[in-house]
Design a protein around this motif. Structure first.
Motif, PDB file in Angstrom:
ATOM      1  N   ASN A   1      10.912  -6.178   7.662  1.00 51.09           N
ATOM      2  CA  ASN A   1      10.183  -5.063   7.049  1.00 51.09           C
ATOM      3  C   ASN A   1       9.752  -5.270   5.594  1.00 51.09           C
ATOM      4  N   VAL A   2       9.857  -6.489   5.107  1.00 51.44           N
ATOM      5  CA  VAL A   2       9.508  -6.720   3.698  1.00 51.44           C
ATOM      6  C   VAL A   2       7.999  -6.920   3.503  1.00 51.44           C
ATOM      7  N   GLY A   3       7.277  -7.186   4.627  1.00 48.10           N
ATOM      8  CA  GLY A   3       5.825  -7.363   4.526  1.00 48.10           C
ATOM      9  C   GLY A   3       5.366  -8.779   4.877  1.00 48.10           C
ATOM     10  N   LYS A   4       6.145  -9.490   5.696  1.00 49.40           N
ATOM     11  CA  LYS A   4       5.779 -10.874   6.064  1.00 49.40           C
ATOM     12  C   LYS A   4       4.482 -10.904   6.876  1.00 49.40           C
ATOM     13  N   SER A   5       4.418 -10.021   7.877  1.00 47.61           N
ATOM     14  CA  SER A   5       3.218 -10.023   8.723  1.00 47.61           C
ATOM     15  C   SER A   5       2.008  -9.525   7.937  1.00 47.61           C
ATOM     16  N   THR A   6       2.257  -8.591   7.011  1.00 44.68           N
ATOM     17  CA  THR A   6       1.169  -8.130   6.141  1.00 44.68           C
ATOM     18  C   THR A   6       0.655  -9.305   5.311  1.00 44.68           C
TER      19      THR A   6
ATOM     20  N   SER B   1       4.239  -2.937  11.208  1.00 42.16           N
ATOM     21  CA  SER B   1       4.685  -1.549  11.381  1.00 42.16           C
ATOM     22  C   SER B   1       5.859  -1.283  10.462  1.00 42.16           C
TER      23      SER B   1
ATOM     24  N   GLY C   1      12.007  -5.350  12.413  1.00 41.49           N
ATOM     25  CA  GLY C   1      12.147  -6.100  13.665  1.00 41.49           C
ATOM     26  C   GLY C   1      10.884  -6.062  14.501  1.00 41.49           C
ATOM     27  N   THR C   2       9.741  -5.820  13.873  1.00 46.81           N
ATOM     28  CA  THR C   2       8.482  -5.749  14.621  1.00 46.81           C
ATOM     29  C   THR C   2       8.097  -7.128  15.169  1.00 46.81           C
ATOM     30  N   THR C   3       8.113  -8.131  14.311  1.00 51.51           N
ATOM     31  CA  THR C   3       7.713  -9.470  14.752  1.00 51.51           C
ATOM     32  C   THR C   3       8.898 -10.130  15.446  1.00 51.51           C
TER      33      THR C   3
ATOM     34  N   ASN D   1       7.254  -8.349  -3.055  1.00 54.06           N
ATOM     35  CA  ASN D   1       6.248  -7.418  -2.523  1.00 54.06           C
ATOM     36  C   ASN D   1       6.652  -5.956  -2.762  1.00 54.06           C
ATOM     37  N   LYS D   2       5.732  -5.079  -2.467  1.00 54.74           N
ATOM     38  CA  LYS D   2       5.918  -3.619  -2.594  1.00 54.74           C
ATOM     39  C   LYS D   2       6.076  -3.208  -4.060  1.00 54.74           C
TER      40      LYS D   2
ATOM     41  N   ASP E   1       4.046  -1.668  -5.691  1.00 53.79           N
ATOM     42  CA  ASP E   1       3.463  -0.338  -5.905  1.00 53.79           C
ATOM     43  C   ASP E   1       4.567   0.715  -6.004  1.00 53.79           C
TER      44      ASP E   1
ATOM     45  N   LEU F   1       0.999  -5.937  -1.248  1.00 51.57           N
ATOM     46  CA  LEU F   1       0.109  -6.403  -0.173  1.00 51.57           C
ATOM     47  C   LEU F   1      -0.595  -5.250   0.514  1.00 51.57           C
ATOM     48  N   ILE F   2       0.064  -4.108   0.522  1.00 52.25           N
ATOM     49  CA  ILE F   2      -0.555  -2.948   1.172  1.00 52.25           C
ATOM     50  C   ILE F   2      -1.834  -2.538   0.431  1.00 52.25           C
TER      51      ILE F   2
HETATM   52  N1  LIG Z   1       4.676   0.239  -0.076  1.00 55.55           N
HETATM   53  C1  LIG Z   1       4.350  -0.913   0.471  1.00 55.55           C
HETATM   54  N2  LIG Z   1       4.494  -1.112   1.776  1.00 55.55           N
HETATM   55  C2  LIG Z   1       4.138  -2.288   2.295  1.00 55.55           C
HETATM   56  C3  LIG Z   1       3.615  -3.322   1.505  1.00 55.55           C
HETATM   57  N3  LIG Z   1       3.363  -4.376   2.287  1.00 55.55           N
HETATM   58  C4  LIG Z   1       3.706  -4.016   3.544  1.00 55.55           C
HETATM   59  N4  LIG Z   1       4.176  -2.767   3.558  1.00 55.55           N
HETATM   60  C5  LIG Z   1       4.645  -1.983   4.690  1.00 55.55           C
HETATM   61  O1  LIG Z   1       5.914  -2.452   5.102  1.00 55.55           O
HETATM   62  C6  LIG Z   1       6.076  -2.282   6.485  1.00 55.55           C
HETATM   63  C7  LIG Z   1       6.499  -3.600   7.111  1.00 55.55           C
HETATM   64  O2  LIG Z   1       5.435  -4.532   7.030  1.00 55.55           O
HETATM   65  P1  LIG Z   1       5.375  -5.806   7.943  1.00 55.55           P
HETATM   66  O3  LIG Z   1       4.307  -6.654   7.433  1.00 55.55           O
HETATM   67  O4  LIG Z   1       5.345  -5.431   9.372  1.00 55.55           O
HETATM   68  O5  LIG Z   1       6.793  -6.435   7.597  1.00 55.55           O
HETATM   69  P2  LIG Z   1       7.518  -7.687   8.251  1.00 55.55           P
HETATM   70  O6  LIG Z   1       8.266  -8.360   7.183  1.00 55.55           O
HETATM   71  O7  LIG Z   1       6.558  -8.508   9.034  1.00 55.55           O
HETATM   72  O8  LIG Z   1       8.538  -6.989   9.234  1.00 55.55           O
HETATM   73  P3  LIG Z   1       9.260  -7.562  10.530  1.00 55.55           P
HETATM   74  O9  LIG Z   1       8.236  -8.203  11.400  1.00 55.55           O
HETATM   75  O10 LIG Z   1       9.846  -6.375  11.149  1.00 55.55           O
HETATM   76  O11 LIG Z   1      10.299  -8.512  10.066  1.00 55.55           O
HETATM   77  C8  LIG Z   1       4.747  -1.777   7.015  1.00 55.55           C
HETATM   78  O12 LIG Z   1       4.810  -0.390   7.170  1.00 55.55           O
HETATM   79  C9  LIG Z   1       3.784  -2.161   5.905  1.00 55.55           C
HETATM   80  O13 LIG Z   1       2.652  -1.313   5.857  1.00 55.55           O
HETATM   81  C10 LIG Z   1       3.434  -3.069   0.114  1.00 55.55           C
HETATM   82  O14 LIG Z   1       2.953  -3.879  -0.670  1.00 55.55           O
HETATM   83  N5  LIG Z   1       3.824  -1.848  -0.349  1.00 55.55           N
END
Ligand SMILES: Nc1nc2c(ncn2[C@@H]2O[C@H](COP(=O)(O)OP(=O)(O)OP(=O)(O)O)[C@@H](O)[C@H]2O)c(=O)[nH]1
Ligand SMILES: [Mg+2]
Length: 458
Positions: A235-240, A254, A258-260, A339-340, A342, A362-363
């Motif tokens: 959930n840290v934003g890897k897929s983003t 999402s 644990g999405t990916t 990341n995050k 903001d 990244l968002i």
């Molecule tokens: N506030 C904020 N939220 C973000 C940012 N980047 C991503 N997110 C949000 O963080 C959540 C997780 O993003 P993912 O990219 O799915 O994260 P991930 O690390 O791939 O997660 P997993 O696949 O579950 O390991 C989503 O709701 C994104 O919209 C950011 O820069 N700021």
């Protein structure tokens, strides 16, 4: 199998739908075969001047039956002014798989033999038009995935690497000749070959070899690209980050940790270098078998990835899991993406020391160029350089063995003057290794190994 007296033919363009397909023919009977299959106004192909083209109909000739296969343009090349230095023709017909295949069949029925993979380029090498380094450059150019890889291949095709090796070869032959000369007069009081001059010459040759060896890392990078893995907790934003790097929404994002699950690999170009970028499952302890399988894959990639983008959530303090994971990574090959940003940043700056850190949101699409720049700097290890040829694995192995012979020779000379017979024989095998790089020396197995990598028609 590679009888050079044969006339060979093959389709030179890629299969599939396209405007034009090219079938090429090379060998002594090229023009006779062209006469047999081409119906045209004016003189027959064999009566045309080199460098001219013939417009006509290509016919399949079976017995008395003549079937029109295609309307074509035929280019006439005469030895030695062709790719292979042989008489040759290139036939441009309509694209698509079938038309070209039918042209090829008509040529084979009229006396040509189907070319082996790379046989045209092999003939260009055997006729002395290009050396082995240039032949390999042809393959590199065909396979180049990025501008930079293509530019390096063009440099090599142009002979820049060949000149470097030829120069090295010439210098080594000179030194070896001066040592061999002393062997011819064993009874005579020769002052020994341990002259500092000979040693200095060999040391300078060794230095030049080291400089060439240093281009290998870049060569691997250009030919194979760099593997970059995106790692971090869930959930840290890897897929983003993957999506932002690619500029397309490739991976599902999402708010659910644990999405990916599986790894997601995509290719992109960064500063002219091909990158294979892989998104992974978030690293955590999970009860879910599917997620655990993904985490295992991520850990396996963590162990072997050349470069890592490690993503952390900067709005929370760094966890012990993050510290454990980071302990396994090398700062020289890792970019820490905080990341995050903001949100209120709660990460302790002390935790970021020693790492190349890029702060992102990244968002909001902020910081992605900085991530690319930081990663690009790690991979390319410096500012962009003008196009230059780089060595491959094959060249590297040969230089390494030549270099070790030279180092031994230098040591022998530095010591008691050395056994000149041994020094001379060491240098002879160093010369042989260098000769194999450019193809001054070759054997059939070497040519087979190189040219079977080519496609038919090249
Ligand atoms: N506030 C904020 N939220 C973000 C940012 N980047 C991503 N997110 C949000 O963080 C959540 C997780 O993003 P993912 O990219 O799915 O994260 P991930 O690390 O791939 O997660 P997993 O696949 O579950 O390991 C989503 O709701 C994104 O919209 C950011 O820069 N700021
Ligand atoms: Mg994900």
């Amino acid at each position: 199998m590679h009888d050079a007296t044969d006339t060979i033919a093959a389709i030179a363009t890629a299969a599939g739908e396209g405007a034009i397909a090219i079938v090429r023919v090379s060998g002594p009977a090229s023009l006779t075969i062209a006469d047999r299959v081409i119906a045209c106004a004016g003189p027959r192909p064999s009566e045309r001047a080199p460098g001219t083209f013939v417009h006509g109909r290509l016919r399949a000739v079976t017995g008395d039956c003549r079937e029109i296969v295609d309307e074509v343009i035929l280019l006439v090349y005469r030895a030695p002014h062709s790719y292979t230095r042989e008489d040759s023709v290139e036939i441009q017909g309509h694209g698509g798989a079938t038309a070209a295949r039918r042209i090829l069949r008509a040529l084979l029925e009229s006396g040509a033999r189907l070319a082996e993979p790379g046989e045209f380029t092999r003939r260009a090498f055997l006729s002395g038009r290009i050396d082995l380094l240039q032949a390999e450059a042809v393959l590199d150019l065909i396979r180049a995935q990025t501008d930079r890889a293509a530019a390096a291949a063009v440099e090599q095709l142009d002979g820049s690497l060949s000149r470097a090796f030829d120069e090295l070869y010439g210098r080594l032959v000179n030194v070896a000749a001066s040592i061999e000369a002393t062997l011819d007069f064993p009874e005579e009081e020769v002052p020994g070959i341990a002259t500092s001059e000979t040693g200095a010459k060999l040391k300078s040759i060794q230095k030049r070899m080291d400089a060439l060896l240093r281009t290998w890392d870049e060569g691997v990078l250009l030919r194979e690209g760099a593997t970059v893995v995106i790692l971090g907790r869930p959930n840290v934003g890897k897929s983003t980050l993957l999506n932002a790097m690619l500029g397309v929404s490739r991976a599902i994002v999402s708010h659910m940790p644990g999405t990916t699950r599986d790894t997601i690999e995509e290719s992109m170009s960064l500063g002219g270098v091909g990158i294979r970028l892989t998104d992974t499952a978030g690293l955590r302890d999970s009860d879910c078998d599917v997620e655990n399988a993904g985490i295992e894959r991520a850990k396996a990639l963590m162990a072997k990835a050349a470069y890592v983008l490690y993503v952390i959530d900067a709005s929370v303090a760094m966890t012990s899991d993050d510290r454990d994971n980071l302990a396994q990574l090398s700062p020289g090959r890792t970019v820490l993406v905080a990341n995050k940003c903001d949100q209120t940043v709660r990460i302790d700056p002390n935790d970021l020391e020693a790492w190349t850190v890029v702060h992102t949101s990244l968002i909001r699409g902020e910081g992605i160029d900085a991530v690319k720049a930081a990663l690009g700097t790690k991979i390319l290890m410096g500012p962009p350089t003008p196009p230059h040829a780089v060595i491959s694995e094959r060249h590297r192995n040969l230089i390494v063995s030549a270099r070790s012979e030279i180092v031994e020779a230098i040591q022998a000379l530095d010591g008691d003057g050395g056994d000149s017979v041994l020094v001379a024989s060491g240098l002879r095998s160093a010369i042989a290794s260098l000769g194999l790089v450019t193809g001054r020396e070759y054997h059939e197995e070497l040519l087979d190994a190189i040219f079977t990598q080519f496609c038919i028609g090249k």
